[in-house]
Scaffold this motif. Structure first.
Motif, short mmCIF file in Angstrom:
data_model
loop_
_atom_site.label_atom_id
_atom_site.label_comp_id
_atom_site.label_asym_id
_atom_site.label_seq_id
_atom_site.Cartn_x
_atom_site.Cartn_y
_atom_site.Cartn_z
N TYR A 163 0.82 -1.21 0.00
CA TYR A 163 0.00 0.00 0.00
C TYR A 163 0.86 1.27 0.00
O TYR A 163 0.31 2.37 0.16
N LEU A 164 2.17 1.12 -0.17
CA LEU A 164 3.09 2.27 -0.16
C LEU A 164 3.76 2.40 -1.53
O LEU A 164 4.93 2.06 -1.69
N PRO A 165 3.06 2.88 -2.53
CA PRO A 165 3.60 2.90 -3.90
C PRO A 165 4.74 3.89 -4.10
O PRO A 165 5.50 3.77 -5.06
N SER A 166 4.87 4.89 -3.22
CA SER A 166 5.90 5.91 -3.40
C SER A 166 7.21 5.56 -2.69
O SER A 166 8.16 6.36 -2.73
N LEU A 167 7.27 4.41 -2.07
CA LEU A 167 8.44 4.04 -1.28
C LEU A 167 9.69 3.97 -2.16
O LEU A 167 9.71 3.29 -3.19
N HIS A 168 10.71 4.68 -1.74
CA HIS A 168 11.96 4.76 -2.48
C HIS A 168 13.11 4.03 -1.75
O HIS A 168 13.95 3.41 -2.38
N ILE A 169 13.10 4.11 -0.42
CA ILE A 169 14.13 3.46 0.40
C ILE A 169 13.43 2.62 1.45
O ILE A 169 12.55 3.10 2.17
N LEU A 170 13.84 1.35 1.56
CA LEU A 170 13.26 0.42 2.54
C LEU A 170 14.38 -0.35 3.21
O LEU A 170 15.11 -1.11 2.56
N GLN A 171 14.52 -0.15 4.52
CA GLN A 171 15.54 -0.83 5.30
C GLN A 171 14.87 -1.89 6.18
O GLN A 171 14.12 -1.54 7.09
N LEU A 172 15.17 -3.16 5.91
CA LEU A 172 14.55 -4.27 6.66
C LEU A 172 15.59 -5.24 7.20
O LEU A 172 15.23 -6.36 7.58
N HIS A 173 16.84 -4.86 7.22
CA HIS A 173 17.87 -5.79 7.70
C HIS A 173 17.75 -6.00 9.21
O HIS A 173 17.15 -5.23 9.93
N HIS A 174 18.31 -7.12 9.66
CA HIS A 174 18.27 -7.53 11.06
C HIS A 174 16.84 -7.69 11.56
O HIS A 174 16.39 -7.04 12.50
N ASN A 175 16.09 -8.58 10.87
CA ASN A 175 14.73 -8.92 11.28
C ASN A 175 14.58 -10.44 11.24
O ASN A 175 15.58 -11.17 11.19
#
Length: 299
Positions: free
Chosen positions: A121-133
């Motif tokens: 639902y976040l179409p404008s997302l440019h940077i996504l940090q998901l490390h260490h999960n």
């Protein structure tokens, strides 16, 4: 209160411990969730006070990292929110992000997230940090991120799903818009490799065009990973002064074998300083020493 079981006039007391265990657990979980949401609400309000925002429409960023948050309140009221920091918390999911269409940078690293349902639902997302999960399902993660055409920077390292074979190429193949994956630039070589591995039909077509239709461009979707066994040409077939050659599937191996078996090439260089000129021969100024020659042999 009185009851029939104990006879008239017998007082019966209510003990909460006599409730079913499942009911007590559900009630306890609801209380814990409500407490977690209250902590999150206070954290949001504190940030609004620090930044001096009086209207939700003025909020462009929220810094909620290192707050020991396990849940986050619904942030849909911040319609213009673009930057959100939630790293170094104890989050398990991200269902609170459903209507923040303007969000461009989201930092969720160093949490306990095991699913990312809601990111689509976040179409404008440019940077996504998901490390260490705690992400384990690579297919579910790819499905959730596949529609993000503006996603350029993605980090997933230090998640269990990174242990999958060819994890990086798999992500690059399904998310072609990503340019920086796990802090490393996506190279053209990786893009070519992922086409060869995951898109066999396209790889065969590219090879057919490159070799002007001289290679077999057929493709069987039922056996995409099938490898043809090495074939041997007839023993009486002579090629480059070699017989009984094995046809290799890997072009690099074929080039190496051919370079080792082909004929040697010799290059000869002459030192003209040791060759007497016509006048020197006539005057006999130089002796009869041998002419110096250098020969280099290559395969």
């Amino acid at each position: 209160m009185t009851g029939d079981a104990g006879g008239p006039g017998v007082l019966m007391t209510w003990d909460p411990n006599h409730l079913p265990r499942a009911f007590r657990h559900e009630k306890g979980s609801a209380r814990a969730s409500a407490a977690a949401l209250e902590i999150s609400r206070r954290a949001v309000e504190d940030q609004l006070k620090i930044c001096g925002h009086k209207r939700d429409a003025d909020v462009f960023e929220l810094f909620l990292s290192q707050k020991e948050l396990t849940e986050v309140i619904d942030l849909s009221r911040f319609k213009k929110l673009k930057y959100l920091w939630l790293h170094h918390n104890k989050l398990h999911g991200i269902t609170f992000l459903t209507r923040n269409c303007c969000l461009t940078e989201l930092y969720l690293n160093n949490n306990a997230i095991f699913e990312i349902e809601g990111l689509r639902y976040l179409p404008s997302l440019h940077i996504l940090q998901l490390h260490h999960n705690e992400l384990t399902n690579i297919d579910a993660a790819v499905k959730e991120l596949k529609g993000m055409l503006n996603l350029k920077t993605l980090s997933l390292y230090q998640n269990p799903l990174c242990q999958y074979n060819l994890y990086r190429l798999y992500i690059i193949y399904h998310l072609p818009a990503v340019e920086l994956l796990d802090r490393n630039q996506v190279t053209e070589k990786e893009r070519r490799s992922m086409i060869t591995i995951f898109n066999h039909k396209k790889a065969h077509i590219v090879q057919s065009i490159a070799f002007q239709g001289k290679v077999d461009a057929s493709w069987d979707p039922r056996s995409p990973f099938k490898q043809n066994p090495a074939q041997r040409v007839p023993s009486d077939f002579a090629f480059a002064n070699n017989v009984d050659k094995t046809v290799l599937e890997d072009p690099e191996d074929a080039v190496f074998v051919r370079s080792m078996k082909r004929s040697a090439m010799a290059f000869t260089s002459l030192n003209w300083d040791t060759v007497p000129t016509r006048e020197e021969k006539y005057l006999e100024e130089k002796g009869t020493e041998h002419v110096q020659m250098l020969t280099v042999t290559l395969r």
